[in-house]
Motif scaffolding. Structure first.
Motif, PDB file in Angstrom:
ATOM      1  N   LYS A  17       0.841  -1.214   0.000  1.00  0.00           N
ATOM      2  CA  LYS A  17       0.000   0.000   0.000  1.00  0.00           C
ATOM      3  C   LYS A  17       0.876   1.264   0.000  1.00  0.00           C
ATOM      4  CE  LYS A  17      -4.148   1.760   2.269  1.00  0.00           C
ATOM      5  NZ  LYS A  17      -4.979   1.696   3.484  1.00  0.00           N
ATOM      6  N   LYS A  18       1.886   1.259   0.858  1.00  0.00           N
ATOM      7  CA  LYS A  18       2.825   2.382   0.956  1.00  0.00           C
ATOM      8  C   LYS A  18       3.607   2.539  -0.357  1.00  0.00           C
ATOM      9  CE  LYS A  18       6.878   3.828   3.659  1.00  0.00           C
ATOM     10  NZ  LYS A  18       7.955   3.318   4.519  1.00  0.00           N
ATOM     11  N   ALA A  19       3.998   1.394  -0.944  1.00  0.00           N
ATOM     12  CA  ALA A  19       4.781   1.419  -2.190  1.00  0.00           C
ATOM     13  C   ALA A  19       3.963   1.972  -3.354  1.00  0.00           C
ATOM     14  CB  ALA A  19       5.285   0.016  -2.512  1.00  0.00           C
ATOM     15  N   VAL A  20       2.700   1.575  -3.445  1.00  0.00           N
ATOM     16  CA  VAL A  20       1.827   2.081  -4.528  1.00  0.00           C
ATOM     17  C   VAL A  20       1.653   3.592  -4.384  1.00  0.00           C
ATOM     18  CG1 VAL A  20      -0.540   2.046  -5.443  1.00  0.00           C
ATOM     19  CG2 VAL A  20       0.650  -0.117  -4.991  1.00  0.00           C
ATOM     20  N   ALA A  21       1.476   4.057  -3.142  1.00  0.00           N
ATOM     21  CA  ALA A  21       1.327   5.508  -2.897  1.00  0.00           C
ATOM     22  C   ALA A  21       2.599   6.250  -3.320  1.00  0.00           C
ATOM     23  CB  ALA A  21       1.007   5.761  -1.431  1.00  0.00           C
ATOM     24  N   GLU A  22       3.767   5.693  -2.974  1.00  0.00           N
ATOM     25  CA  GLU A  22       5.058   6.301  -3.342  1.00  0.00           C
ATOM     26  C   GLU A  22       5.248   6.304  -4.861  1.00  0.00           C
ATOM     27  OE1 GLU A  22       8.716   8.195  -2.898  1.00  0.00           O
ATOM     28  OE2 GLU A  22       7.176   7.869  -1.364  1.00  0.00           O
ATOM     29  N   PHE A  23       4.872   5.195  -5.489  1.00  0.00           N
ATOM     30  CA  PHE A  23       5.008   5.071  -6.946  1.00  0.00           C
ATOM     31  C   PHE A  23       4.168   6.141  -7.656  1.00  0.00           C
ATOM     32  CE2 PHE A  23       4.596   3.080 -11.140  1.00  0.00           C
ATOM     33  CZ  PHE A  23       5.892   2.631 -11.349  1.00  0.00           C
ATOM     34  N   GLU A  24       2.957   6.340  -7.153  1.00  0.00           N
ATOM     35  CA  GLU A  24       2.067   7.359  -7.749  1.00  0.00           C
ATOM     36  C   GLU A  24       2.632   8.761  -7.540  1.00  0.00           C
ATOM     37  OE1 GLU A  24      -1.704   6.449  -5.963  1.00  0.00           O
ATOM     38  OE2 GLU A  24      -2.086   4.772  -7.354  1.00  0.00           O
ATOM     39  N   LYS A  25       3.274   8.973  -6.388  1.00  0.00           N
ATOM     40  CA  LYS A  25       3.904  10.264  -6.092  1.00  0.00           C
ATOM     41  C   LYS A  25       5.045  10.545  -7.083  1.00  0.00           C
ATOM     42  CE  LYS A  25       5.965  11.542  -2.018  1.00  0.00           C
ATOM     43  NZ  LYS A  25       6.155  11.332  -0.567  1.00  0.00           N
ATOM     44  N   ILE A  26       5.841   9.497  -7.364  1.00  0.00           N
ATOM     45  CA  ILE A  26       6.947   9.627  -8.333  1.00  0.00           C
ATOM     46  C   ILE A  26       6.381   9.979  -9.703  1.00  0.00           C
ATOM     47  CG2 ILE A  26       8.829   8.392  -9.523  1.00  0.00           C
ATOM     48  CD1 ILE A  26       8.973   6.562  -6.937  1.00  0.00           C
ATOM     49  N   GLN A  27       5.323   9.280 -10.092  1.00  0.00           N
ATOM     50  CA  GLN A  27       4.730   9.510 -11.420  1.00  0.00           C
ATOM     51  C   GLN A  27       4.119  10.903 -11.548  1.00  0.00           C
ATOM     52  OE1 GLN A  27       2.150   5.993 -11.944  1.00  0.00           O
ATOM     53  NE2 GLN A  27       3.596   5.310 -13.496  1.00  0.00           N
ATOM     54  N   ALA A  28       3.770  11.502 -10.404  1.00  0.00           N
ATOM     55  CA  ALA A  28       3.146  12.839 -10.426  1.00  0.00           C
ATOM     56  C   ALA A  28       4.171  13.966 -10.628  1.00  0.00           C
ATOM     57  CB  ALA A  28       2.367  13.067  -9.132  1.00  0.00           C
ATOM     58  N   VAL A  29       5.468  13.645 -10.518  1.00  0.00           N
ATOM     59  CA  VAL A  29       6.511  14.667 -10.750  1.00  0.00           C
ATOM     60  C   VAL A  29       6.443  15.071 -12.225  1.00  0.00           C
ATOM     61  CG1 VAL A  29       9.002  15.150 -10.729  1.00  0.00           C
ATOM     62  CG2 VAL A  29       7.990  13.723  -8.929  1.00  0.00           C
ATOM     63  N   SER A  30       6.448  16.365 -12.488  1.00  0.00           N
ATOM     64  CA  SER A  30       6.257  16.842 -13.865  1.00  0.00           C
ATOM     65  C   SER A  30       7.480  16.555 -14.737  1.00  0.00           C
ATOM     66  CB  SER A  30       5.978  18.342 -13.869  1.00  0.00           C
ATOM     67  OG  SER A  30       7.172  19.043 -13.560  1.00  0.00           O
ATOM     68  N   ASP A  31       7.258  16.576 -16.050  1.00  0.00           N
ATOM     69  CA  ASP A  31       8.346  16.357 -17.018  1.00  0.00           C
ATOM     70  C   ASP A  31       9.476  17.364 -16.810  1.00  0.00           C
ATOM     71  OD1 ASP A  31       6.222  14.833 -17.949  1.00  0.00           O
ATOM     72  OD2 ASP A  31       6.860  14.992 -20.025  1.00  0.00           O
ATOM     73  N   VAL A  32       9.085  18.600 -16.529  1.00  0.00           N
ATOM     74  CA  VAL A  32      10.068  19.692 -16.377  1.00  0.00           C
ATOM     75  C   VAL A  32      10.974  19.449 -15.165  1.00  0.00           C
ATOM     76  CG1 VAL A  32      10.305  22.203 -16.026  1.00  0.00           C
ATOM     77  CG2 VAL A  32       8.464  21.320 -17.457  1.00  0.00           C
ATOM     78  N   GLU A  33      10.382  18.942 -14.078  1.00  0.00           N
ATOM     79  CA  GLU A  33      11.143  18.749 -12.837  1.00  0.00           C
ATOM     80  C   GLU A  33      11.856  17.394 -12.767  1.00  0.00           C
ATOM     81  OE1 GLU A  33       7.634  19.175 -10.436  1.00  0.00           O
ATOM     82  OE2 GLU A  33       8.269  21.122  -9.682  1.00  0.00           O
ATOM     83  N   TYR A  34      11.571  16.517 -13.743  1.00  0.00           N
ATOM     84  CA  TYR A  34      11.983  15.120 -13.588  1.00  0.00           C
ATOM     85  C   TYR A  34      13.497  14.910 -13.623  1.00  0.00           C
ATOM     86  CZ  TYR A  34      10.567  10.312 -12.991  1.00  0.00           C
ATOM     87  OH  TYR A  34      10.330   9.075 -12.436  1.00  0.00           O
ATOM     88  N   GLU A  35      14.208  15.696 -14.419  1.00  0.00           N
ATOM     89  CA  GLU A  35      15.658  15.536 -14.490  1.00  0.00           C
ATOM     90  C   GLU A  35      16.285  15.829 -13.127  1.00  0.00           C
ATOM     91  OE1 GLU A  35      19.630  17.115 -16.887  1.00  0.00           O
ATOM     92  OE2 GLU A  35      17.653  17.645 -17.664  1.00  0.00           O
ATOM     93  N   ASN A  36      15.898  16.951 -12.523  1.00  0.00           N
ATOM     94  CA  ASN A  36      16.432  17.316 -11.194  1.00  0.00           C
ATOM     95  C   ASN A  36      16.024  16.295 -10.135  1.00  0.00           C
ATOM     96  OD1 ASN A  36      17.796  19.563 -12.052  1.00  0.00           O
ATOM     97  ND2 ASN A  36      16.066  20.960 -11.706  1.00  0.00           N
ATOM     98  N   PHE A  37      14.781  15.815 -10.255  1.00  0.00           N
ATOM     99  CA  PHE A  37      14.268  14.803  -9.330  1.00  0.00           C
ATOM    100  C   PHE A  37      15.140  13.535  -9.402  1.00  0.00           C
ATOM    101  CE2 PHE A  37      11.585  10.989  -8.764  1.00  0.00           C
ATOM    102  CZ  PHE A  37      11.160  11.173  -7.462  1.00  0.00           C
TER     103      PHE A  37
END
Length: 437
Positions: A17-37
């Protein structure tokens, strides 16, 4: 609905449950911010291991780093020591997920993932299969995999299959009489998807072709077929799509890491940028531009128990020029670095070139079911094949002529007809192997 699959992960200590929530959080990072992330995540995992993992500290030779490209490349040989010596502080064999690689590269080793990292792997798999309407808690899987033949190992795998809602077909005998029984199961069970080793599933598709049957006509519940662990050739994909009547999805993964790439609904091989960082390097470890062919080197961004940082997985591939940090696309997977044929002229050629050229001729009439190529000397090759009737002289001449055109002259071939081909313990079929050092 009773979520048996999720419950089994939870019982085994994997916080899904925690992993799915974290995975969705990662996917929500925008294209613009993804390199820095991604750069930040890379830094965090390296800093963690330099601080908490004695083995990695010794490997790097210092306790801090400035430049990513300076970090040394890890290979399978660096893991040929007891697992307990490779674990980070606070982790023991009892509180991590432990498994063994298949050894298809010739260097098997035992590895570990912390339980949250392994749960993230499952969150990723659940996400990718979800692209095609597959739910691990409710979708029934037809599984073409190897299975241990000893009593305890066999029962363990059968229990796992039950929890994963899957029915396993053993792939060590795929003669027509066995495939008749497989077909009967598809008539009697409402399978949602097929998953397993490419070569075995191709054999089933050829069997259906011979009988002039499209699988969805006897099993209309079927949604897709996911092939893994072995090369998928274009003609095989076309054949399977025709005989199964569903999309064929190409999966590329490594047990010690995660899913590496998964074909998306737009038919692109989308690389997992959520939990891994993938780079392509040349022989001198320089980072190559997208579109260039090189060694696939992978960093696991979340595994705190065991470092996989700039890990050379032993494969050669190309990232698409249109790749971004958030959505890298694997343009081509060329094969393993140890599957290269060195020829008398000094030319190096991926072993799969032989396989591919031979395949284009050998299968014209559907007589040959499957084959492998072995390089026994620098100029000598054996082709082992399973067929209804022996290859003719003219077929053999055509193969030799095509190989000369693609590669070079004066190569010697022996053709050996067999009842069945030797597979590894896991059931994988190695299409090309070089037996010369």
């Amino acid at each position: 609905m009773f979520n048996l699959f999720n419950l089994s992960l939870k019982i085994n200590g994997f916080p899904i449950k925690k992993a799915v929530a974290e995975f969705e959080k990662i996917q929500a990072v925008s294209d613009v911010e993804y390199e820095n992330f991604t750069i930040q995540k890379r830094k965090e995992i390296v800093d963690y291991h330099l601080k908490n993992n004695k083995s990695y500290q010794e490997f790097v030779g210092k306790i801090s780093f400035q430049n990513w490209a300076e970090l040394p490349i890890m290979t399978k040989k660096d893991f040929q020591k007891p697992l307990s010596e490779r674990l980070s502080e606070g982790f023991t064999i009892k509180n991590v997920y432990v498994n063994k690689t298949s050894g298809s590269s010739g260097d098997p080793f035992i590895f570990a993932k912390d339980k949250f990292c392994h749960a993230l792997t499952w969150a990723n798999i659940i996400n990718r299969f979800g692209w095609f309407g597959i739910d691990f808690n409710s979708s029934l899987q037809a599984r073409f995999y190897g299975i241990p033949l000893d009593f305890i190992g066999n029962k363990k795998e059968r229990l796992k299959d039950f929890l994963k809602k899957s029915y396993r077909f053993s792939i060590f005998d795929l003669s027509d009489s066995v495939l008749e029984k497989v077909l009967l199961k598809f008539q009697n069970k409402k399978f949602d998807y097929i998953n397993g080793y490419t070569s075995s599933i191709v054999l089933f598709a050829k069997f259906l072709q011979k009988k002039n049957i499209v699988l969805t006509s006897v099993c209309p519940s079927l949604k897709c077929c996911v092939v893994t662990s072995e090369m998928l050739f274009d003609e095989d994909k076309i054949l399977m799509e025709k005989q199964f009547g569903v999309p064929i999805i190409n999966e590329y993964g490594a047990s010690e890491l995660d899913l590496i790439a998964f074909q998306n609904p737009n038919d692109k091989w989308q690389v997992n940028s959520e939990t891994l960082f993938i780079e392509i390097l040349d022989d001198e470890n320089n980072i190559l531009l997208n579109g260039k062919e090189g060694r696939i080197v992978i960093t696991s961004l979340y595994n705190k128990a065991h470092p996989f940082i700039r890990y050379d997985i032993g494969d050669i591939g190309i990232l698409d020029e249109k790749s971004t940090f958030k959505k890298p696309i694997l343009k081509k997977l060329i094969g393993r670095t140890n599957d290269v044929a060195i020829l008398p002229s000094g030319k190096k050629s991926p072993g799969l070139t032989f396989y591919y050229v031979t395949k284009s001729i050998i299968e014209d009439d559907g007589n040959v079911k499957e084959f492998v190529i072995k390089q026994t000397k620098i100029d000598t090759f054996e082709v082992e094949y399973v067929s209804e009737k022996e290859l003719t002289e003219s077929q053999i001449l055509n193969i030799e002529k095509a190989i000369t055109t693609y590669l070079e002259n004066n190569l010697s071939f022996t053709f050996i007809r067999k009842d069945k081909l030797e597979r590894s313990k896991s059931g994988k079929l190695k299409q090309f192997v070089s037996l010369i050092k």
